[in-house]
Write a protein that holds these residues in place. Structure first.
Motif, PDB file in Angstrom:
ATOM      1  N   ALA A 182     -54.641  -2.572 -63.581  1.00 26.43           N
ATOM      2  CA  ALA A 182     -54.376  -3.713 -64.453  1.00 26.43           C
ATOM      3  C   ALA A 182     -54.118  -3.227 -65.877  1.00 26.43           C
ATOM      4  N   PRO A 183     -52.861  -3.037 -66.266  1.00 25.78           N
ATOM      5  CA  PRO A 183     -52.544  -2.591 -67.633  1.00 25.78           C
ATOM      6  C   PRO A 183     -53.010  -3.578 -68.691  1.00 25.78           C
ATOM      7  N   THR A 184     -52.995  -4.889 -68.323  1.00 20.56           N
ATOM      8  CA  THR A 184     -53.472  -5.945 -69.214  1.00 20.56           C
ATOM      9  C   THR A 184     -54.259  -6.941 -68.366  1.00 20.56           C
ATOM     10  N   PRO A 185     -55.005  -7.857 -68.978  1.00 18.83           N
ATOM     11  CA  PRO A 185     -55.746  -8.869 -68.211  1.00 18.83           C
ATOM     12  C   PRO A 185     -54.863  -9.854 -67.461  1.00 18.83           C
ATOM     13  N   THR A 186     -53.544  -9.804 -67.687  1.00 18.56           N
ATOM     14  CA  THR A 186     -52.630 -10.728 -67.002  1.00 18.56           C
ATOM     15  C   THR A 186     -51.541 -10.009 -66.205  1.00 18.56           C
ATOM     16  N   THR A 187     -51.645  -8.698 -66.101  1.00 15.58           N
ATOM     17  CA  THR A 187     -50.646  -7.902 -65.374  1.00 15.58           C
ATOM     18  C   THR A 187     -51.345  -7.046 -64.328  1.00 15.58           C
ATOM     19  N   LEU A 188     -50.716  -6.942 -63.152  1.00 13.04           N
ATOM     20  CA  LEU A 188     -51.298  -6.151 -62.073  1.00 13.04           C
ATOM     21  C   LEU A 188     -50.216  -5.300 -61.417  1.00 13.04           C
ATOM     22  N   VAL A 189     -50.456  -4.000 -61.321  1.00 12.61           N
ATOM     23  CA  VAL A 189     -49.543  -3.083 -60.635  1.00 12.61           C
ATOM     24  C   VAL A 189     -50.226  -2.608 -59.361  1.00 12.61           C
ATOM     25  N   GLY A 190     -49.567  -2.833 -58.239  1.00 11.87           N
ATOM     26  CA  GLY A 190     -50.168  -2.466 -56.966  1.00 11.87           C
ATOM     27  C   GLY A 190     -49.387  -1.402 -56.228  1.00 11.87           C
ATOM     28  N   ASN A 191     -50.063  -0.325 -55.852  1.00 11.22           N
ATOM     29  CA  ASN A 191     -49.509   0.682 -54.963  1.00 11.22           C
ATOM     30  C   ASN A 191     -49.969   0.294 -53.558  1.00 11.22           C
ATOM     31  N   LEU A 192     -49.101  -0.376 -52.811  1.00  5.48           N
ATOM     32  CA  LEU A 192     -49.457  -0.926 -51.510  1.00  5.48           C
ATOM     33  C   LEU A 192     -49.110   0.070 -50.407  1.00  5.48           C
ATOM     34  N   GLN A 193     -50.085   0.377 -49.575  1.00  2.00           N
ATOM     35  CA  GLN A 193     -49.894   1.367 -48.516  1.00  2.00           C
ATOM     36  C   GLN A 193     -50.313   0.767 -47.175  1.00  2.00           C
ATOM     37  N   TRP A 194     -49.502   1.024 -46.137  1.00  2.57           N
ATOM     38  CA  TRP A 194     -49.845   0.562 -44.805  1.00  2.57           C
ATOM     39  C   TRP A 194     -49.365   1.589 -43.789  1.00  2.57           C
ATOM     40  N   ARG A 195     -50.095   1.713 -42.684  1.00  2.00           N
ATOM     41  CA  ARG A 195     -49.794   2.734 -41.683  1.00  2.00           C
ATOM     42  C   ARG A 195     -49.148   2.096 -40.460  1.00  2.00           C
ATOM     43  N   VAL A 196     -48.066   2.718 -39.975  1.00  2.00           N
ATOM     44  CA  VAL A 196     -47.403   2.280 -38.748  1.00  2.00           C
ATOM     45  C   VAL A 196     -47.275   3.483 -37.826  1.00  2.00           C
ATOM     46  N   LYS A 197     -47.232   3.224 -36.544  1.00  2.00           N
ATOM     47  CA  LYS A 197     -47.085   4.316 -35.588  1.00  2.00           C
ATOM     48  C   LYS A 197     -45.680   4.899 -35.664  1.00  2.00           C
ATOM     49  N   PHE A 214     -47.161  -7.565 -60.678  1.00  2.00           N
ATOM     50  CA  PHE A 214     -47.419  -8.999 -60.703  1.00  2.00           C
ATOM     51  C   PHE A 214     -47.783  -9.446 -62.114  1.00  2.00           C
ATOM     52  N   TYR A 215     -47.387 -10.688 -62.420  1.00  3.03           N
ATOM     53  CA  TYR A 215     -47.721 -11.296 -63.704  1.00  3.03           C
ATOM     54  C   TYR A 215     -48.415 -12.628 -63.455  1.00  3.03           C
ATOM     55  N   GLN A 216     -49.492 -12.837 -64.169  1.00  2.09           N
ATOM     56  CA  GLN A 216     -50.289 -14.041 -63.982  1.00  2.09           C
ATOM     57  C   GLN A 216     -49.605 -15.266 -64.583  1.00  2.09           C
ATOM     58  N   ASP A 217     -49.700 -16.397 -63.882  1.00  2.00           N
ATOM     59  CA  ASP A 217     -49.167 -17.652 -64.389  1.00  2.00           C
ATOM     60  C   ASP A 217     -49.905 -18.028 -65.674  1.00  2.00           C
ATOM     61  N   GLU A 218     -49.168 -18.519 -66.663  1.00  2.00           N
ATOM     62  CA  GLU A 218     -49.764 -18.826 -67.959  1.00  2.00           C
ATOM     63  C   GLU A 218     -50.737 -19.996 -67.892  1.00  2.00           C
ATOM     64  N   ASN A 219     -50.522 -20.901 -66.936  1.00  2.00           N
ATOM     65  CA  ASN A 219     -51.367 -22.097 -66.853  1.00  2.00           C
ATOM     66  C   ASN A 219     -52.313 -22.095 -65.655  1.00  2.00           C
ATOM     67  N   GLN A 220     -51.963 -21.338 -64.614  1.00  2.00           N
ATOM     68  CA  GLN A 220     -52.787 -21.279 -63.416  1.00  2.00           C
ATOM     69  C   GLN A 220     -53.256 -19.845 -63.200  1.00  2.00           C
ATOM     70  N   PRO A 221     -54.476 -19.499 -63.591  1.00  2.00           N
ATOM     71  CA  PRO A 221     -54.936 -18.109 -63.481  1.00  2.00           C
ATOM     72  C   PRO A 221     -54.977 -17.587 -62.053  1.00  2.00           C
ATOM     73  N   GLY A 222     -54.996 -18.482 -61.076  1.00  2.00           N
ATOM     74  CA  GLY A 222     -55.064 -18.046 -59.679  1.00  2.00           C
ATOM     75  C   GLY A 222     -53.719 -17.772 -59.041  1.00  2.00           C
ATOM     76  N   ILE A 223     -52.639 -17.712 -59.833  1.00  2.00           N
ATOM     77  CA  ILE A 223     -51.309 -17.439 -59.287  1.00  2.00           C
ATOM     78  C   ILE A 223     -50.746 -16.175 -59.925  1.00  2.00           C
ATOM     79  N   LEU A 224     -50.243 -15.263 -59.082  1.00  2.00           N
ATOM     80  CA  LEU A 224     -49.620 -14.029 -59.547  1.00  2.00           C
ATOM     81  C   LEU A 224     -48.187 -13.981 -59.023  1.00  2.00           C
TER      82      LEU A 224
END
Length: 262
Positions: A182-197, A214-224
């Motif tokens: 989380a570079p800031t309290p409203t920004t999220l960078v995700g390194n997403l990893q998943w394994r497949v055969k 991801f960037y957080q909604d300005e009015n709804q904190p529960g939305i990215l």
């Protein structure tokens, strides 16, 4: 549902995940693949079934004609590239299955390279050969009262494992690790990893990667929001239904791209 994992090195950056887009145009190229198979060395014993019922015959014919007339170079490159051809052949085996969409996405996980990405971009976005599948309303946007009222992206900083996924296309894998920063309290960078055969080795696993911001909604904190991506204009919306810092968080997500909405 995601739970925190042990401390591991974090990563950041930006790359558009190609696995997010299914390949609905594959059914339309079955006749083209059939003719191409006459001069290509087979790389798989897979047969070429008829196009899925999701497309009317006229739609499939129109898509096939568009691929052949508007992007013959990209089409030829795909059917002469082992990975791209394997992807198309794999998708043909999804025909009429109850999990057809999930099956198509799994093919994209197994067989992916720059040729597949270029062909998909040309067919879907640049040449407009494939009409977008519209949202059928099966998964509506959650009501505001269903979301958490207080949340900052720093609550997710660290490493999390998906432990209770519900969608086999995106969150039910043998192992799925999300490394968040989380570079800031409203920004999220995700390194997403998943394994497949590994489709060749069978019992071996291959780790796939996608980095999303991801960037957080300005009015709804529960939305990215993860928007403004170049590849297929892909976007992903996350709705945080519940969370307890350093213990768990529950996400409801919806996505959209030039090929598929909802």
């Amino acid at each position: 549902m995601r739970f925190p994992g042990p401390s591991m090195p974090k990563a950041s950056g930006l790359r558009v995940p190609s696995h997010a887009a299914a390949a609905p145009f594959a059914s339309a190229v079955a006749p083209l693949l059939a003719s191409a198979a006459l001069f290509l060395t087979p790389i798989s014993p897979l047969s070429l079934p008829t196009p899925p019922a999701a497309y009317a015959a006229t739609d499939s014919a129109a898509i096939a004609k568009c691929l052949a007339t508007k992007m013959p170079v990209e089409l030829a490159r795909c059917v002469t590239d082992p990975i791209c051809l394997a992807n198309l052949l794999c998708i043909q085996t999804c025909t009429d299955r109850p999990d057809e969409g999930t099956c198509q996405i799994a093919c994209g996980d197994k067989f992916a390279d720059t040729v597949v990405e270029d062909f998909t971009r040309a067919a879907v976005t640049e040449k407009g050969c494939v009409p977008q599948r519209q949202d059928d309303g099966s998964y509506p946007v959650p009501k505001p009262e269903a979301l958490v009222s207080s949340f900052t992206t720093t609550d997710l900083d660290g490493n999390w494992y998906i432990s209770a996924g519900l969608n086999p296309a995106f969150d039910i894998f043998d192992c799925q690790l999300h490394k968040f920063e989380a570079p800031t309290p409203t920004t999220l960078v995700g390194n997403l990893q998943w394994r497949v055969k590994d489709p060749i080795a069978g019992t071996q696993f291959v780790t796939k990667y996608a980095i999303q911001t991801f960037y957080q909604d300005e009015n709804q904190p529960g939305i990215l929001y993860n928007h403004d991506n170049e590849f297929l204009h892909y976007q992903d919306d996350w709705y945080i239904l519940a969370h307890r810092p350093n213990e768990y968080f529950v996400v409801y997500y919806r996505g959209s791209n030039d090929a598929w909405d909802g």
